[in-house]
Design an enzyme around this catalytic site. Structure first.
Site, short mmCIF file in Angstrom:
data_model
loop_
_atom_site.label_atom_id
_atom_site.label_comp_id
_atom_site.label_asym_id
_atom_site.label_seq_id
_atom_site.Cartn_x
_atom_site.Cartn_y
_atom_site.Cartn_z
N ARG A 36 1.08 9.38 1.93
CA ARG A 36 2.08 10.22 2.58
C ARG A 36 1.75 11.67 2.26
O ARG A 36 1.33 11.99 1.12
CB ARG A 36 3.50 9.89 2.06
CG ARG A 36 4.08 8.58 2.57
CD ARG A 36 4.46 8.63 4.05
NE ARG A 36 5.06 7.39 4.52
CZ ARG A 36 4.41 6.39 5.11
NH1 ARG A 36 3.10 6.46 5.28
NH2 ARG A 36 5.06 5.32 5.54
N GLU A 94 4.86 16.03 10.11
CA GLU A 94 4.17 15.31 11.19
C GLU A 94 5.03 15.29 12.44
O GLU A 94 6.24 15.06 12.32
CB GLU A 94 3.84 13.88 10.75
CG GLU A 94 2.87 13.85 9.57
CD GLU A 94 2.54 12.42 9.10
OE1 GLU A 94 2.96 11.45 9.76
OE2 GLU A 94 1.86 12.30 8.09
N HIS A 128 -2.10 10.36 11.69
CA HIS A 128 -1.41 9.22 11.05
C HIS A 128 -1.71 7.90 11.77
O HIS A 128 -0.81 7.26 12.32
CB HIS A 128 0.11 9.48 11.00
CG HIS A 128 0.81 8.65 9.96
ND1 HIS A 128 1.87 9.11 9.22
CD2 HIS A 128 0.58 7.38 9.52
CE1 HIS A 128 2.28 8.16 8.39
NE2 HIS A 128 1.50 7.10 8.56
P1 NAP Z 1 1.79 -1.14 -2.81
O1 NAP Z 1 1.06 -2.44 -2.74
O2 NAP Z 1 3.20 -1.15 -3.27
O3 NAP Z 1 0.92 -0.15 -3.73
C1 NAP Z 1 1.39 1.04 -4.26
C2 NAP Z 1 0.77 1.21 -5.63
O4 NAP Z 1 1.18 2.48 -6.13
C3 NAP Z 1 1.24 0.15 -6.63
O5 NAP Z 1 0.10 -0.42 -7.24
C4 NAP Z 1 2.11 0.92 -7.63
O6 NAP Z 1 1.97 0.47 -8.97
C5 NAP Z 1 1.52 2.32 -7.52
N1 NAP Z 1 2.47 3.33 -7.90
C6 NAP Z 1 3.74 3.50 -7.46
N2 NAP Z 1 4.30 4.57 -8.04
C7 NAP Z 1 3.37 5.09 -8.88
C8 NAP Z 1 3.35 6.19 -9.75
N3 NAP Z 1 4.41 7.00 -9.89
N4 NAP Z 1 2.22 6.43 -10.46
C9 NAP Z 1 1.14 5.62 -10.32
N5 NAP Z 1 1.10 4.55 -9.51
C10 NAP Z 1 2.21 4.30 -8.80
O7 NAP Z 1 1.82 -0.42 -1.40
P2 NAP Z 1 0.69 -0.44 -0.26
O8 NAP Z 1 0.97 -1.52 0.71
O9 NAP Z 1 -0.66 -0.35 -0.91
O10 NAP Z 1 1.05 0.95 0.49
C11 NAP Z 1 0.98 2.17 -0.23
C12 NAP Z 1 1.50 3.31 0.60
O11 NAP Z 1 0.57 3.62 1.63
C13 NAP Z 1 2.80 3.04 1.36
O12 NAP Z 1 3.95 3.24 0.53
C14 NAP Z 1 2.75 4.03 2.50
O13 NAP Z 1 3.40 5.23 2.14
C15 NAP Z 1 1.26 4.30 2.66
N6 NAP Z 1 0.75 3.80 3.95
C16 NAP Z 1 0.22 4.68 4.84
C17 NAP Z 1 -0.28 4.23 6.05
C18 NAP Z 1 -0.88 5.17 7.05
O14 NAP Z 1 -0.72 4.95 8.24
N7 NAP Z 1 -1.60 6.18 6.62
C19 NAP Z 1 -0.24 2.86 6.37
C20 NAP Z 1 0.31 2.00 5.43
C21 NAP Z 1 0.80 2.48 4.21
P3 NAP Z 1 2.39 -1.01 -9.47
O15 NAP Z 1 1.30 -1.91 -8.96
O16 NAP Z 1 2.40 -0.92 -10.94
O17 NAP Z 1 3.71 -1.27 -8.84
#
Ligand code: NAP
Length: 258
Positions: free
Chosen positions: A171, A200, A219
């Site tokens: 994000r 955005e 995006h």
């Molecule tokens: P996810 O599986 O929940 O992964 C997020 C990771 O971030 C987790 O491993 C979490 O740690 C870690 N985390 C959370 N807060 C943290 C902090 N303060 N410090 C360090 N690490 C932290 O989510 P995902 O499915 O990979 O998606 C991640 C993000 O990508 C989404 O929330 C979204 O905003 C973004 N996204 C963007 C697009 C796009 O179109 N560009 C598409 C999809 C997603 P833990 O494992 O310990 O919980």
């Protein structure tokens, strides 16, 4: 029974606590978009490193009159160090591409350790500051939360190598965008590949898409026909299950299902 189904994995734009207080379920669409979003991340890594957009524009403009000199050379991706900021579903999928496809060494900073991925990919956990200093590519995949807003700012860019390439597929607000612009303008880092922005669509006044060392995408992390269809189907399945009194496949506020 009331349910809201967002067609995204991120829900930083939704007041989850308020929904929970009112007993409204919130569902999202994790998993089905992981690989496509990781593809986008890797596309940005390759494009920024090899200056693909900049040089394609250069050819289009008719500048290709002789062989290229070093001023237009890019940087290798294979064999380099990939630093993942956030090592969840998408972060791990980007890391697999780097480690298994491109022989990259993977570093990660994440809330919790991921020993399985350390065994599978040889990934090593680092404190954020160490990761920034060691990585050739820094790729952000943490969700936007109160803790991660502006996680990467001027101090963090200063720690990166001058040859470092910064990728954001999470994000926009995880990054202090003014600090990013300054780092790119002043040669603090080499280049950036960005799928997400603080505002955005991008304001016409933003310098980012005009900078030659920036690849700016609108995006499109999950924007393929197959994945958007799968996300829509997941949202429908979530709603259908919730209305039948069953647990939706991807429920954000678990407390509402009792
Ligand atoms: P996810 O599986 O929940 O992964 C997020 C990771 O971030 C987790 O491993 C979490 O740690 C870690 N985390 C959370 N807060 C943290 C902090 N303060 N410090 C360090 N690490 C932290 O989510 P995902 O499915 O990979 O998606 C991640 C993000 O990508 C989404 O929330 C979204 O905003 C973004 N996204 C963007 C697009 C796009 O179109 N560009 C598409 C999809 C997603 P833990 O494992 O310990 O919980």
């Amino acid at each position: 029974m009331e349910v809201i189904a967002t067609v995204s994995v991120g829900y930083d734009n939704i007041p989850v606590d308020e929904l929970t207080k009112r007993g409204i379920m919130l569902c999202n669409t994790p998993d089905v978009l992981t690989e496509t979003t990781a593809d986008t991340g890797f596309a940005l890594i390759m494009t920024a490193a090899r200056r693909v957009v900049e040089l394609a524009e250069w050819v289009k403009a008719g500048h290709w009159q002789a062989s290229l000199g070093p001023a237009l050379f890019g940087s290798d991706v294979h064999g380099k160090t990939l630093g993942m900021v956030g090592f969840g579903r998408i972060g791990q999928a980007v890391a697999r591409r780097g480690a298994l496809g491109f022989g990259m060494q993977v570093l990660y900073s994440n809330a919790s350790p991921k020993p399985d991925l350390e065994s599978e990919l040889g990934a090593q956990r680092r404190e954020l500051n160490e990761l920034l200093a060691e990585a050739d590519f820094v790729c952000v995949t943490v969700p936007l939360t109160a803790e991660t807003e502006h996680l990467i700012g001027a101090q963090q860019f200063a720690l990166m190598k001058p040859s470092g390439i910064f990728i954001n597929i999470a994000r926009g607000k995880v990054v202090d965008e003014s600090a990013l612009i300054q780092a790119l303008e002043n040669g603090v880092i080499q280049a950036a590949g960005l799928d997400v922005f603080a505002q955005e669509p991008l304001a016409a006044s933003s310098p980012l898409p005009k900078m030659s060392n920036v690849v700016a995408l609108p995006h499109i992390g999950s924007a393929t026909h197959e994945t958007r269809d799968a996300m829509a189907q997941r949202a429908v399945d979530n709603i259908r299950l919730a209305l039948q009194g069953e647990r939706p496949i991807s429920l954000v506020n678990e407390e509402t299902y009792r």
